[in-house]
Write an enzyme that holds these catalytic residues in place. Structure first.
Site, short mmCIF file in Angstrom:
data_model
loop_
_atom_site.label_atom_id
_atom_site.label_comp_id
_atom_site.label_asym_id
_atom_site.label_seq_id
_atom_site.Cartn_x
_atom_site.Cartn_y
_atom_site.Cartn_z
N ASP A 471 0.83 -1.21 0.00
CA ASP A 471 0.00 0.00 0.00
C ASP A 471 0.87 1.26 0.00
O ASP A 471 2.07 1.23 0.30
CB ASP A 471 -0.93 -0.01 1.21
CG ASP A 471 -2.26 0.67 0.93
OD1 ASP A 471 -2.34 1.47 -0.04
OD2 ASP A 471 -3.23 0.43 1.68
N ASP A 541 -10.70 1.94 -3.29
CA ASP A 541 -11.24 1.65 -1.96
C ASP A 541 -12.76 1.64 -1.97
O ASP A 541 -13.39 1.19 -1.00
CB ASP A 541 -10.76 2.70 -0.96
CG ASP A 541 -9.30 2.52 -0.58
OD1 ASP A 541 -8.73 1.45 -0.86
OD2 ASP A 541 -8.72 3.46 0.00
#
Length: 726
Positions: A471, A541
């Protein structure tokens, strides 16, 4: 055609007859009259000529059919420099801008030599030019991938002096000129949670710039498509398309002249950046990918995604099926422990999951997002015996184990930051702006690189980890490097990306069985630079299924489905209360993942999930390796359809989604909205569709006439399997 009308080709038939003996249908042909080269793909021709003054100029890039060696008596005029520089008249966007030791800022190039190479199995043209006075040598490369209608272009600049540096203020990867015409640009726009939104705009006179300046590409990933103004067909018509194999700050300029000519220039964004090219050193740019097709927007997407899938993705996983994964983030957030993760894993195994991934919260001090980043050791309070006992139990269930990391970031509340506050990007006397309570490590530093390599290598060596979710949750700010020499400080962004690539490459070399997923607050860093090192990407997301129809449709315009990770979760951004069935059908058009707290599922929900996962495994090879036809765009209608076809045309799978349902006769397109026409099948082959009572259809019928739209009801979906009839 306007391409021919406004752009006269210089080509002589006898030159081709002389060169035809080189080999059958060569990708690159050397011409004598005029002196130069013809670069060919399946659909395109790209012509360069060498003028009497020693200039290398591009005179044509477009359809091969109309080029086709037929203009044997045409006279070449009005070419454009293959390497436009800052110098002479400022009538073009420069690829190269340099300052020499005596402060001269003007460059002037002359041809030295050229050769045709073989680079990784493909022909490539290498051209060397030098400045007419100063110690600057620039080598340009054009690598040809004919089957994808794609050219890869990049340049290498060398300082041949023995003493003085040359300052590079701008160095792009490629410049391409298109014939005079009216042009429309398609690109992507967005923000967090709304990535990969397709946008169309007319290119008028002036410069249109797409760029990234903060290491994020939410606002516009570095992909584009340019089409003549009178052509907009999905399956036919001219289209130039391209992207950049780079993950840092980048820019692509579209410079439209009043006479209609369009110059496209792309590469590293040198905004607030400078490179000190020391004596005897070389700087090489990332690859700029440019393609041309006569098969419209669909052809552009198919060529680019096939190119990525077959040549860009890491070889270890390129031809392997991506596993169905479960990620525990939405179930547990930071509150992780062995007992609770094993309870989730047990159910994940029951429904058919193949890869179990623990997300954030497993490492030292990580109870929320205010602490712990940078300290990549297991939290002994949560896992007293470490991770390996839990991993062993998950492996015994028959699943691989994966883990989340965010190596490029650090929390101020961490052992790492307390020990090395100088390791983050910073300027003296300036605020260190935090994003999500974190700062960005300066990976340009060798000590930071070595720390991360050691920490991540230890994690992977000590545990049977087969998957890394990598990430990158904040944008770049304060890109200062106070400890570096003055002549190096403005190189920091480029050196960061160089070391990022070096870090991932080193880890992949040490741990070749580990699969890597690219994530950046969602789809904030999806590009060919990362996808040449990462096996798949987290697209957003936002997992709301309706939003995902748009996000995923846009994503699939530029990137292949076997890289597009799509989860089902509880998220409901529009309060639509979409069914689990609908969510699965949306997620199954990419790499399927589950993010629910599955310990709270009813027996009926588990049964549905198990059936959907089993169905996904049945169609997975088609989704991940088939040719995609985007049949219906959610950007144009309140429904969407995606079709994946096997290479041998023996089977296909079609995903059909409703957002709303049309009332018969309520709109002009009512009949069209009630029809589904397939693509990519064999015209004379008979096919059956089990979901439609095993009706038998000829491929020609399915493509030209079509079937009744199979979905009834708002926010409903159907998956059709099209199979060759025995």
């Amino acid at each position: 055609m306007k391409i021919i009308r406004y752009f006269i080709i210089s080509l002589f038939l006898n030159s081709f007859q002389a060169q035809a003996q080189q080999e059958n249908n060569p990708a690159i042909i050397t011409t004598d009259n005029p002196r130069g080269w013809i670069i060919q793909t399946r659909s395109s021709a790209y012509q360069l000529v060498l003028t009497k003054e020693g200039q290398v100029q591009q005179v044509y890039y477009g359809t091969k059919d109309q080029f086709n060696y037929q203009k044997k008596n045409a006279q070449w005029i009005n070419g454009a420099d293959e390497i436009p520089v800052r110098g002479a008249f400022p009538t073009k966007t420069p690829l190269l801008e340099v300052v020499f030791a005596d402060h001269v800022r003007d460059a002037e190039l002359a041809f030295v030599n050229a050769e045709i190479l073989n680079i990784e199995g493909c022909q490539a043209l290498k051209i060397i030019q030098k400045d007419k006075y100063y110690p600057l040598e620039i080598t340009s490369f054009i690598r040809v991938l004919p089957e994808f209608d794609i050219l890869e272009k990049w340049v290498s600049v060398k300082n041949t002096d023995k003493k003085n540096s040359i300052q590079i203020e701008n160095l792009q990867s490629a410049s391409v000129n298109l014939p005079s015409d009216a042009y429309n640009l398609t690109h992507m726009a967005g923000e967090w949670g709304h990535e990969f939104q397709l946008r169309n705009t007319k290119l008028t006179e002036g410069v249109k710039t797409l760029q990234a300046r903060d290491f994020k590409s939410f606002t516009n990933p570095n992909w584009f498509m340019v089409r003549p103004g009178d052509e907009s067909g999905d399956t036919s018509g001219a289209a130039w398309f391209g992207t950049l194999q780079y993950s840092g700050n980048w820019r692509i300029d579209f410079d439209k002249a009043f006479n209609g000519r369009l110059q496209i220039v792309g590469g590293i964004n040198f905004w607030d950046t400078n490179w000190d090219l020391k004596a005897g050193t070389t700087f090489e740019t990332p690859k700029f990918i440019i393609g041309y097709t006569r098969s419209g927007s669909e052809g552009a997407a198919q060529n680019l995604t096939a190119y990525i899938r077959k040549t860009i993705l890491p070889k270890q996983w390129r031809n392997k099926l991506r596993p169905v994964l479960y990620n525990s983030w939405y179930a547990t957030a930071f509150n992780v422990n062995e007992e609770q993760q094993l309870a989730l894993a047990k159910i994940a195994k029951e429904i058919g999951v193949e890869l179990f991934v623990i997300d954030d919260g497993w490492f030292k001090g990580r109870n929320d997002d205010h602490a712990g980043l940078g300290d990549w050791t297991v939290d002994k309070k949560k896992f007293p015996d470490g991770l390996q006992p839990m991993i062993k139990k998950i492996n015994e269930m028959g699943m691989d184990f994966g883990i989340w990391v965010e190596p490029e970031m650090v929390n101020p509340n961490s052992d790492l930051y307390r020990a090395h506050p100088d390791w983050v990007f910073n300027f003296p006397h300036r605020t260190r702006h935090e994003g999500r309570n974190q700062l960005m490590l300066n990976l340009a530093r060798e000590d930071v690189y070595q720390y991360l390599l050691k920490s991540l290598s230890a994690l992977l060596s000590e545990n049977n980890i087969k998957f890394i979710k990598w990430d990158h949750n904040r944008t770049l700010s304060e890109p200062g490097w106070p400890d570096a020499p003055a002549d190096k400080q403005r190189e920091v962004r480029i050196r960061y990306i160089d070391n990022l690539y070096r870090l991932i490459d080193s880890l992949r070399s040490r741990f070749p069985d580990v699969q890597f997923e690219d994530c950046s607050s969602g789809g904030g860093r999806v590009d060919l630079g990362m996808l040449s090192r990462m096996d798949q990407a987290w697209a957003s997301d936002n997992t709301d299924p309706v939003d995902r129809l748009f996000i995923q449709y846009g994503y699939l315009s530029a990137f292949p489905a076997n890289t597009m990770v799509s989860w089902i979760t509880h998220e409901d951004w529009h309060a639509l209360k979409a069914t689990l069935d609908y969510k699965f059908d949306v997620a199954m058009s990419g790499v399927l993942g589950i993010g629910y707290d599955i310990t709270k599922w009813t027996d009926a929900e588990k049964k549905l999930a198990a059936a959907k996962i089993a169905k996904y495994k049945e169609i997975r090879s088609l989704v991940q390796f088939g040719t995609l036809y985007r049949l219906i765009s959610p950007f144009k209608e309140n429904r969407s359809a995606l079709q994946y076809v096997a290479d041998d045309q023996s089977s296909a799978v079609v995903f059909c989604y409703n957002m709303a349902e049309y009332l018969n006769g309520s709109i002009e397109q009512a009949q069209e909205a009630n029809t589904l026409k397939l693509r990519g099948l064999s015209s004379n082959t008979s096919y059956k569709i089990p979901q439609l009572n095993n009706e038998i259809y000829k491929g020609d019928f399915l493509m030209k006439v079509g079937i009744t739209w199979p979905v009834k009801g708002a926010y409903k979906s159907v998956i059709l399997q099209v199979q060759k009839a025995e």
